[in-house]
Design a protein around this motif. Structure first.
Motif, PDB file in Angstrom:
ATOM      1  N   PHE A  39     -65.077  24.996  31.288  1.00  0.00           N
ATOM      2  CA  PHE A  39     -63.794  25.154  31.594  1.00  0.00           C
ATOM      3  C   PHE A  39     -63.359  23.608  31.340  1.00  0.00           C
ATOM      4  CE2 PHE A  39     -65.351  27.654  35.224  1.00  0.00           C
ATOM      5  CZ  PHE A  39     -65.073  29.054  34.631  1.00  0.00           C
ATOM      6  N   GLY A  40     -64.076  22.736  30.476  1.00  0.00           N
ATOM      7  CA  GLY A  40     -63.578  21.452  30.228  1.00  0.00           C
ATOM      8  C   GLY A  40     -63.206  20.739  31.411  1.00  0.00           C
ATOM      9  N   ASN A  41     -63.800  21.071  32.530  1.00  0.00           N
ATOM     10  CA  ASN A  41     -63.810  20.298  33.630  1.00  0.00           C
ATOM     11  C   ASN A  41     -62.386  20.318  34.504  1.00  0.00           C
ATOM     12  OD1 ASN A  41     -66.363  19.470  33.145  1.00  0.00           O
ATOM     13  ND2 ASN A  41     -65.934  17.379  33.219  1.00  0.00           N
ATOM     14  N   VAL A  42     -61.739  21.433  34.002  1.00  0.00           N
ATOM     15  CA  VAL A  42     -60.126  21.402  34.656  1.00  0.00           C
ATOM     16  C   VAL A  42     -60.070  22.333  35.896  1.00  0.00           C
ATOM     17  CG1 VAL A  42     -59.255  21.178  32.291  1.00  0.00           C
ATOM     18  CG2 VAL A  42     -59.604  23.536  33.374  1.00  0.00           C
ATOM     19  N   ILE A  43     -60.961  23.004  36.305  1.00  0.00           N
ATOM     20  CA  ILE A  43     -60.958  23.921  37.528  1.00  0.00           C
ATOM     21  C   ILE A  43     -61.488  23.115  38.479  1.00  0.00           C
ATOM     22  CG2 ILE A  43     -61.393  26.322  38.502  1.00  0.00           C
ATOM     23  CD1 ILE A  43     -59.698  26.571  36.086  1.00  0.00           C
ATOM     24  N   ARG A  44     -60.652  22.556  39.439  1.00  0.00           N
ATOM     25  CA  ARG A  44     -61.248  21.464  40.480  1.00  0.00           C
ATOM     26  C   ARG A  44     -60.706  21.909  41.868  1.00  0.00           C
ATOM     27  NH1 ARG A  44     -62.416  17.218  37.110  1.00  0.00           N
ATOM     28  NH2 ARG A  44     -63.625  16.751  39.110  1.00  0.00           N
TER      29      ARG A  44
ATOM     30  N   MET B 284     -57.410  30.100  35.110  1.00  0.00           N
ATOM     31  CA  MET B 284     -57.932  30.252  33.880  1.00  0.00           C
ATOM     32  C   MET B 284     -56.920  29.465  32.872  1.00  0.00           C
ATOM     33  SD  MET B 284     -61.215  30.620  33.903  1.00  0.00           S
ATOM     34  CE  MET B 284     -61.420  30.542  35.716  1.00  0.00           C
ATOM     35  N   ALA B 285     -55.337  29.669  33.270  1.00  0.00           N
ATOM     36  CA  ALA B 285     -54.526  29.261  32.319  1.00  0.00           C
ATOM     37  C   ALA B 285     -54.837  27.752  31.847  1.00  0.00           C
ATOM     38  CB  ALA B 285     -53.291  29.721  32.638  1.00  0.00           C
ATOM     39  N   LEU B 286     -55.299  26.774  32.770  1.00  0.00           N
ATOM     40  CA  LEU B 286     -55.511  25.577  32.494  1.00  0.00           C
ATOM     41  C   LEU B 286     -56.608  25.218  31.331  1.00  0.00           C
ATOM     42  CD1 LEU B 286     -55.599  24.467  36.142  1.00  0.00           C
ATOM     43  CD2 LEU B 286     -53.764  24.049  34.632  1.00  0.00           C
ATOM     44  N   VAL B 287     -57.340  26.167  31.156  1.00  0.00           N
ATOM     45  CA  VAL B 287     -58.486  26.226  30.338  1.00  0.00           C
ATOM     46  C   VAL B 287     -58.315  25.968  28.816  1.00  0.00           C
ATOM     47  CG1 VAL B 287     -60.866  26.758  29.528  1.00  0.00           C
ATOM     48  CG2 VAL B 287     -59.865  27.218  31.769  1.00  0.00           C
ATOM     49  N   LYS B 288     -58.456  24.905  28.071  1.00  0.00           N
ATOM     50  CA  LYS B 288     -57.826  24.642  26.662  1.00  0.00           C
ATOM     51  C   LYS B 288     -58.877  25.298  25.892  1.00  0.00           C
ATOM     52  CE  LYS B 288     -54.302  22.594  27.931  1.00  0.00           C
ATOM     53  NZ  LYS B 288     -53.647  23.431  28.761  1.00  0.00           N
ATOM     54  N   GLY B 289     -60.094  25.626  25.975  1.00  0.00           N
ATOM     55  CA  GLY B 289     -61.254  26.142  25.128  1.00  0.00           C
ATOM     56  C   GLY B 289     -62.218  26.227  26.003  1.00  0.00           C
ATOM     57  N   ASP B 290     -63.101  27.585  25.626  1.00  0.00           N
ATOM     58  CA  ASP B 290     -64.209  27.778  26.393  1.00  0.00           C
ATOM     59  C   ASP B 290     -65.349  26.920  25.907  1.00  0.00           C
ATOM     60  OD1 ASP B 290     -63.242  29.528  28.361  1.00  0.00           O
ATOM     61  OD2 ASP B 290     -63.412  31.147  26.710  1.00  0.00           O
ATOM     62  N   ASN B 291     -66.281  26.505  26.717  1.00  0.00           N
ATOM     63  CA  ASN B 291     -67.683  25.958  26.306  1.00  0.00           C
ATOM     64  C   ASN B 291     -67.476  24.743  25.402  1.00  0.00           C
ATOM     65  OD1 ASN B 291     -68.867  27.806  27.903  1.00  0.00           O
ATOM     66  ND2 ASN B 291     -69.666  29.275  26.032  1.00  0.00           N
TER      67      ASN B 291
ATOM     68  N   LEU C 235     -82.265  17.337  33.420  1.00  0.00           N
ATOM     69  CA  LEU C 235     -80.898  17.778  33.644  1.00  0.00           C
ATOM     70  C   LEU C 235     -80.506  17.666  34.984  1.00  0.00           C
ATOM     71  CD1 LEU C 235     -80.874  21.374  31.597  1.00  0.00           C
ATOM     72  CD2 LEU C 235     -80.314  18.968  30.755  1.00  0.00           C
ATOM     73  N   GLN C 236     -79.297  16.974  35.200  1.00  0.00           N
ATOM     74  CA  GLN C 236     -78.877  16.763  36.733  1.00  0.00           C
ATOM     75  C   GLN C 236     -77.322  17.061  36.656  1.00  0.00           C
ATOM     76  OE1 GLN C 236     -80.467  15.637  39.251  1.00  0.00           O
ATOM     77  NE2 GLN C 236     -82.340  15.338  38.010  1.00  0.00           N
ATOM     78  N   VAL C 237     -77.023  17.691  37.649  1.00  0.00           N
ATOM     79  CA  VAL C 237     -75.328  18.209  37.823  1.00  0.00           C
ATOM     80  C   VAL C 237     -74.686  17.069  37.986  1.00  0.00           C
ATOM     81  CG1 VAL C 237     -73.957  19.438  39.386  1.00  0.00           C
ATOM     82  CG2 VAL C 237     -76.275  20.350  39.049  1.00  0.00           C
ATOM     83  N   ASP C 238     -73.537  17.070  37.168  1.00  0.00           N
ATOM     84  CA  ASP C 238     -72.997  15.686  36.826  1.00  0.00           C
ATOM     85  C   ASP C 238     -71.768  15.990  37.746  1.00  0.00           C
ATOM     86  OD1 ASP C 238     -71.845  13.307  36.292  1.00  0.00           O
ATOM     87  OD2 ASP C 238     -71.247  14.081  34.170  1.00  0.00           O
ATOM     88  N   GLY C 239     -71.679  15.831  39.059  1.00  0.00           N
ATOM     89  CA  GLY C 239     -70.603  16.329  40.129  1.00  0.00           C
ATOM     90  C   GLY C 239     -71.149  16.736  41.387  1.00  0.00           C
ATOM     91  N   THR C 240     -70.099  16.839  42.052  1.00  0.00           N
ATOM     92  CA  THR C 240     -70.232  17.612  43.399  1.00  0.00           C
ATOM     93  C   THR C 240     -70.008  18.738  43.934  1.00  0.00           C
ATOM     94  OG1 THR C 240     -68.126  16.667  44.290  1.00  0.00           O
ATOM     95  CG2 THR C 240     -69.888  15.368  44.319  1.00  0.00           C
ATOM     96  N   GLN C 241     -69.240  19.676  42.622  1.00  0.00           N
ATOM     97  CA  GLN C 241     -69.334  20.957  42.921  1.00  0.00           C
ATOM     98  C   GLN C 241     -69.496  21.860  41.561  1.00  0.00           C
ATOM     99  OE1 GLN C 241     -65.386  21.953  44.353  1.00  0.00           O
ATOM    100  NE2 GLN C 241     -64.336  21.595  42.634  1.00  0.00           N
ATOM    101  N   GLY C 242     -69.766  22.997  41.551  1.00  0.00           N
ATOM    102  CA  GLY C 242     -69.535  23.933  40.600  1.00  0.00           C
ATOM    103  C   GLY C 242     -68.711  25.100  40.718  1.00  0.00           C
ATOM    104  N   VAL C 243     -68.534  25.707  39.768  1.00  0.00           N
ATOM    105  CA  VAL C 243     -67.301  26.735  39.641  1.00  0.00           C
ATOM    106  C   VAL C 243     -67.803  28.378  39.224  1.00  0.00           C
ATOM    107  CG1 VAL C 243     -65.243  27.325  38.835  1.00  0.00           C
ATOM    108  CG2 VAL C 243     -65.653  25.117  39.304  1.00  0.00           C
ATOM    109  N   GLY C 244     -67.644  29.185  39.825  1.00  0.00           N
ATOM    110  CA  GLY C 244     -67.701  30.398  39.316  1.00  0.00           C
ATOM    111  C   GLY C 244     -66.451  31.283  39.305  1.00  0.00           C
ATOM    112  N   ALA C 245     -65.998  32.182  38.268  1.00  0.00           N
ATOM    113  CA  ALA C 245     -65.009  32.627  37.923  1.00  0.00           C
ATOM    114  C   ALA C 245     -65.105  34.074  37.327  1.00  0.00           C
ATOM    115  CB  ALA C 245     -64.063  31.996  36.906  1.00  0.00           C
ATOM    116  N   LEU C 246     -64.407  35.017  37.983  1.00  0.00           N
ATOM    117  CA  LEU C 246     -64.053  36.429  37.670  1.00  0.00           C
ATOM    118  C   LEU C 246     -62.894  36.164  36.838  1.00  0.00           C
ATOM    119  CD1 LEU C 246     -65.464  39.010  37.688  1.00  0.00           C
ATOM    120  CD2 LEU C 246     -63.595  39.669  39.524  1.00  0.00           C
TER     121      LEU C 246
END
Lengths: 335, 335, 335, 335
Positions: D60-65, D71-78, D102-113
């Motif tokens: 999501f470009g790291n915008v869903i925090r 999803m309207a915040l997302v400027k482009g997928d992947n 590979l190491q997760v870069d941050g403290t949370q992940g996001v799932g979205a429907l």
């Protein structure tokens, strides 16, 4: 001379002049219909050359009659007239059913949007988590004077006439392999093909898989769009007039159609891609065996003049008919 | 007055009388064709209302000319004429291409069975372990007097005439999302639709995804069977006459067609089932938005009078066109 | 006390101590097997809690024994042991079959490449014009000491051991809707699921569609790759030990599996996409109804921890099993 | 010695001791990511043997925090990191990417429907008339101490830990045929494969279609269910450490994977059936060419020991990976 009645006094065989075909009459009602193609006690017996005059109920068993009637009233989909035992038909033969005349039996047809049935909504075999569409019914007055059915929009005042093209949505024999199949499903035995090709002027060829073939029919449509995308045609009860013949020792794997203009082969499964592959490889085999073209020449020719009729994409299996006009073929080499 | 030549001296703009459309001429050759739909330096610029007189090479780049010529000669499939920059076309608009006239450019067409391409043999995207079919070529003399092409069997003496129905197999704009797509593939941008609807008398509506739209065309077919099952139509070079218009602020997701009789929506993907779902949901949206019927009424009506044209089942994506005659629709409510 | 023999003196019911389950024994032979799932005279009757000790023939009827034996020897695919009438099972109930033990019944297994059957070659329902693959047979010696079967290449000296995972390729009840279905086909009734989940330690839940459920099984596999892509597993006769239970008033539409670790739902149709949609919507319904999660939460969770087992892509319908470990679910809320 | 900075001062090449690989560092940010696989100005150049230390933004470009972000915040997928030009890579070579860490870069992940995306709801390419599902977001705290992500139900109190398996959902080169493809799509070039195989310990083989290959990556997943059915994995920004090598003159058509245990071939298209056919015919070709088994022996063996990993059934093309353990294969005959 007295007519000759058989089981339940509903099958009538009329004596005929020497040269005329024998006419057999049978009246289907909600109490004698079947819901499965398979081996069952025949309701009548037909000989090669016989003409059958009969009828079929509509796909709802004739219970959807007026606004407010719902699918909950339907006891079973596609009630079938039959089976008729065809004298002399043996596994490996082909049953030829010539459709002589179909007449809408009543003054209105029915269309319905039943949740879980249709090409553009989730179904039993393409389930989704999206909410259902609502159930909806449309009634189509039949105007025999103009040979049309009348569409009337539910949500606006739009109304328009649709030319009638009556055909039998269901037409089949007992399936191969000892199977019995629900009247909702099309396959090698024919069944719920929803083929507009099952109309007057066409001969329908069906595989014979058991002694007597066991002929069933029903699910009359007054007209139908290609693909039957919303899940129903203009569903009607039908008066049916057809004759039967047996092609001894001619084995086919899938139903075929023929009229004055064209030969047509049917395939049924999912996805549409595979139904098309079945239909066209069957048509190429037909052209190769009966018209003497090589398979590759037939393949090439169909790429240039073949036609595709997607009969329906809503039943458990989807149906494609591959069509070629005889005018493109060499003279028939096999009789 | 001197004609106005642009890049490589191949684009000719003819001055016209006040009321007549401007005519732009462009000659495609093997040295200026493209093999990808995308953003590229335009070979010419067109204004709304302009008429373009141009041509296209056949799908083999015109190299298959005589018996013994093989696919190995082909440098690239579907060489495209273009792109043409359409003045004023912006993302979110619709490009309307009116096909005025198509004439076969030459005296013969070509059909070919190329292993790995076709609906009834293994392909790149439906690979199998079965052995390949052989490569084969058929030549189709074009008889302009009778407006027919002549099929001649390879393996027998059978020969038959096929009526011409010239159309452009390829017609498209630059794809959305910054993509460039090979000329062999159909999709949202049009592309290798192999739609007989791209013929004289039809308007083709294409999404505009980039400034100038970037119009390409090619892959002329003199005639083609539905489904194009053997992988080719009667492949020909083509003389092309078309006009362009821009529908400002009208956004469509997929190509559409219109002629005097019908409106038609296209879907392209695999399997055919999904191509059909795209085409029919697009057609329902069109009916709903422009003709004011509710979605469910439109769905029901299409189940009764809709038609399905399976354009092809051989390219990387398969193409279905959903068709309804305007005579079944209420008057148009949106202009 | 004398054992109690039923039809053909082949069903043996052993008296048991109070607390132990009753053990019923039945021996299948080529003369008492069936080739269709449906309503038939039962070969035995089982009560909830009974243990059945029986056997099954291999999918070829045990006729492929040595090099040179060909598919032409096979009288029917997937001969089935049964049916067993389950006392008290009524339509709308669920039949729970607990697989207690499966042992390969013999010293070798068979693999075969039968033209027209397989995921990577043309088949009856994905026909192509490409030439057939040749018929081929591989024999797999079973080494019970190491619990392995031995693969030996036909075209080179390569040989390798494959760990045994014995399961029943066929396990099913009479289908719904009055259908009878060939033993080659999987569907709502189970059937030729080719599910490695039908192995010791698993409970298989099957819909009950007729009085007595009518339990059939057969088609033992000593091991199988996921997808069963070449068309067969390591085909073996099997010694079978299982128990049955009836879940009254619990209605399921499709087969389910459960073991200590996981719950698993099955879907069967074409293409794989739709089989997967069935399997996962069924699994979500199961999680929602029995474990109390909302459908959308269950959907999301499966997107993160769900597993897909493509059982086979070679039978008339393809089979997908959707799997989730119980450790990811909340405590069960419904018993 | 000073580091060597390239475009935008973001590429750092570290000098190394003689025997150690050169380490190149590059930092991706929202201002330098790409949304298309294709030919573009490289952000850096790598030589065979180089180690790249870099990072990727989430899909999501790291915008869903936080709750309420939509999803309207997302400027482009992947958004993609890259492209990296690989020195010496030419069309017809294979690029080997070894994923070191590979190491997760941050403290949370996001799932979205996201309505229109997912395997069990209507989508852009499987459109339906049913109403949309609602948009939903789930946040997954990452607990590095236990190497888990935490699922928290939206509609109940259920919470559960999911083991991390970090991988790159996107990894690809410039596509063949001059195409540029959106970062949402997988295909011959790799792309949005959503393959858990793109994780530490695996080598990913990608076709080289243009000079320099043009390597892109992104779309890190902390974990994902098989099939990615709800449309997303646990979406995270990622720290990436990988090395590259060029296999000169080795041509592959589709991506492949290898680790200590297995070789794996990928296929991507619709329906899943065709993706599987691609993956398994590619795996058979690999076994045939590099391990010396005949195609038919390899086919048979895969029917017994092959595995299927359905990576995803949600992107425009679906992805299947066919897997076989090396322990079942003869010694490698080609280097």
């Amino acid at each position: 001379m007295k007519p000759l009645w058989i089981p339940a006094a509903i099958l009538l065989v009329l004596p005929q002049a020497q040269s005329a075909p024998r006419v057999v009459r049978y009246e289907a009602t909600i109490t004698n219909v079947k819901y499965v193609y398979g081996v069952a006690d025949p309701v009548g017996r037909l000989r090669a050359g016989d003409v059958l005059e009969s009828n079929s109920l509509d796909c709802f068993g004739n219970v959807i009659r007026k606004p407010g009637d719902t699918m909950a009233l339907v006891k079973g989909d596609n009630p079938l007239t039959g089976p008729f035992y065809i004298e002399g038909a043996e596994p490996g033969d082909t049953l030829a059913v010539k459709i002589l005349d179909l007449q809408v039996d009543g003054t209105q047809g029915v269309g319905a949007l039943a949740p879980g049935f249709g090409a553009l909504n989730k179904t039993n075999y393409t389930p989704m988590l999206n909410p259902d569409l609502p159930e909806r019914v449309w009634f189509y007055p039949i105007d025999k004077a103009t040979n049309t059915a009348i569409f009337k929009a539910n949500d606006s005042g739009h109304t328009v006439r649709i030319p009638l093209h009556p055909f039998l949505g269901c037409l089949g024999t007992a399936p191969p392999g000892g199977e019995s199949r629900m009247s909702i499903t099309p396959g090698e035995w024919g069944g719920n093909m929803d083929s507009p090709q099952a109309s007057a002027g066409h001969t329908v060829y069906l595989p014979v898989s058991v002694a007597g073939a066991m002929l069933y029919f029903g699910d009359g449509h007054a007209a139908q769009g290609e693909g039957e995308v919303a899940g129903t045609g203009i569903e009607v009860a039908m008066r049916v007039r057809l004759s039967v013949d047996v092609l001894k020792g001619r084995k086919i794997k899938w139903p075929r159609f023929e009229n004055d203009r064209s030969i047509m082969a049917l395939g049924a499964y999912r996805p549409v891609d595979d139904a098309l592959r079945i239909a066209f490889t069957e048509l190429i085999a037909w052209i190769h065996e009966d018209y003497g073209m090589s398979e590759l020449d037939a393949y090439e020719l169909l790429g240039k003049v073949g036609r595709v009729d997607l009969n329906e994409m809503v039943d458990p299996n989807y149906v494609v008919v591959a069509v070629v006009d005889k005018s493109y073929l060499p003279p028939k080499t096999r009789r």
